[in-house]
Enzyme design. Structure first.
Site, PDB file in Angstrom:
ATOM      1  N   CYS A   1       0.814  -1.228   0.000  1.00  0.00           N
ATOM      2  CA  CYS A   1       0.000   0.000   0.000  1.00  0.00           C
ATOM      3  C   CYS A   1       0.841   1.267   0.000  1.00  0.00           C
ATOM      4  O   CYS A   1       0.330   2.350  -0.291  1.00  0.00           O
ATOM      5  CB  CYS A   1      -0.959  -0.019   1.176  1.00  0.00           C
TER       6      CYS A   1
ATOM      7  N   HIS B   1      -3.431   7.172   2.040  1.00  0.00           N
ATOM      8  CA  HIS B   1      -3.787   5.851   1.504  1.00  0.00           C
ATOM      9  C   HIS B   1      -5.170   5.485   2.053  1.00  0.00           C
ATOM     10  O   HIS B   1      -5.474   5.735   3.217  1.00  0.00           O
ATOM     11  CB  HIS B   1      -2.741   4.824   1.948  1.00  0.00           C
TER      12      HIS B   1
ATOM     13  N   ASN C   1     -10.021  -0.174  -0.923  1.00  0.00           N
ATOM     14  CA  ASN C   1      -8.563  -0.117  -0.870  1.00  0.00           C
ATOM     15  C   ASN C   1      -8.006  -0.695  -2.177  1.00  0.00           C
ATOM     16  O   ASN C   1      -8.068  -1.899  -2.402  1.00  0.00           O
ATOM     17  CB  ASN C   1      -8.082  -0.924   0.341  1.00  0.00           C
TER      18      ASN C   1
END
Ligand code: UT7
Length: 329
Positions: A116, A256, A286
């Site tokens: 990520c 993020h 996500n």
């Protein structure tokens, strides 16, 4: 003469058409729309459907969108870096394949795997080539087909992820705007809490690994949450402090998009108002390496030259980091 820095001079993106809603997930696993929204902030996510469609297909479309928007010819690109943990193949790199599909020939291209935080790692890497004067036009693309490694029988992870790609163009700038500072960190002991068990050299694919459903994301959510909240907030506060920035000086926080609660905690720690936080997790979930450039793409029209922007991420590895950008256009 002011120092040459790398500046983001354009953003492109690609989102698959298929929308996977919480309502549909309720039919697949034992979950509820309410649980997903309260615990994560996610309402829906995009899924790349179709035989033979891979991460590079999304990355190439994001790159094509970027080239068109910035009126840049494919032949003028000097380097392409792709951040992904869902490469088309173990090798060659998805960056190589993306270049081929986007009509970019004979330049260096490579992947960066930092989960990520992948986009931040790739952005900082691309920045170095521009700052040294070696390259004039560098593309950094974050792309992940998370649906390829998501277990749609595991309610603890399948509600979280989506597919997308987004790309930025980096060019030299002497206007004082650009990528001004970064902090990147990693702690490999965190691998215990977030990983894909099989498919690598540790556990090559076998009938046993397939039967054990080991080719999917494994996450100890609670532990990852704890580390994410602390570390993402810490590096964001640290980069502000060392650049003399207070909450009021920040035009945008670009976090993020893993969990709305992690984002809220980071914004509070930075003393940044909610109205300055880019948040699209409700629409896309996500998307791993794509979340941050996807936010920049969506908010691009609202950004102004000179805006102080903090990018921040935490993810598998563990990896985490923050980047201070003064928006250049
Ligand atoms: O992007 C890379 C980095 N990743 C992250 O930053 C993710 C960090 N972690 C998280 O965002 C959160 O931990 C999750 C969203 C993954 C989970 O939220 P949580 O508040 O930490 O929930 P939990 O794992 O503690 O689970 C609470 C309960 C459990 O039931 P019991 O044991 O209390 O009976 C789970 O089994 O919720 C249950 N649960 C669910 N219930 C309904 C877990 N997933 C679901 C679900 N629907 N989808």
């Amino acid at each position: 003469m002011s120092k040459t820095v790398a500046a983001i001079t354009g953003v492109g993106a690609y989102l698959p058409d298929y929308v996977l809603t919480n309502a549909e997930l309720q039919k697949m696993v034992d979950t509820t729309d309410e649980w997903i929204q309260v615990r994560t902030g996610i309402s829906e996510r995009r899924i790349l459907k179709g035989e033979g469609k891979a991460t590079s297909d999304m990355a190439a479309k994001a790159v094509e969108n970027l080239l068109k928007k910035t009126n840049t010819a494919a032949k003028d690109i000097d380097l392409l870096i792709c951040a992904t943990v869902t490469p088309d193949m173990v090798f060659p790199s998805t960056a190589n394949i993306t270049c081929d599909k986007a009509g970019i020939r004979n330049i260096p291209s490579f992947d960066i795997a930092a989960a990520c935080s992948g986009f931040l790692y790739a952005l900082v890497t691309g920045t170095q080539f521009v700052q040294t004067g070696l390259y004039k036009k560098v593309i950094v693309v974050g792309a992940d087909k998370m649906s390829a490694i998501t277990d749609y029988e595991d309610r603890t992870t399948c509600v979280l992820f989506g597919d997308a790609a987004a790309a930025v163009l980096l060019e030299p700038s002497d206007s004082g705007c650009g990528i001004l500072d970064h902090i990147l960190r990693s702690d490999g002991s965190g691998r215990a809490f977030l990983h894909q068990k099989a498919g690598g050299s540790l556990k090559p694919p076998s009938h046993a690994t397939i039967d054990a459903r080991e080719h999917f994301v494994y996450q100890d959510g609670k532990t990852v949450f704890k580390f994410a909240v602390t570390n993402m907030a810490d590096v964001s506060a640290e980069i502000m402090e060392r650049n003399g920035l207070k909450g009021a000086d920040i035009a945008w926080l670009v976090p993020h998009q893993a969990n709305k609660r992690i984002i809220d905690a980071t914004a509070r720690r930075m003393d940044v108002d909610d109205s300055k936080v880019m948040l699209n997790i409700h629409k896309y979930g996500n998307t791993t390496a794509a979340t941050i450039p996807l936010c920049l793409w969506e908010w691009e029209n609202r950004l102004k030259k000179g805006d102080n922007i903090i990018l921040a991420a935490f993810g598998g590895g563990f990896t985490w980091g923050s980047v201070y950008v003064k928006w250049a256009y």
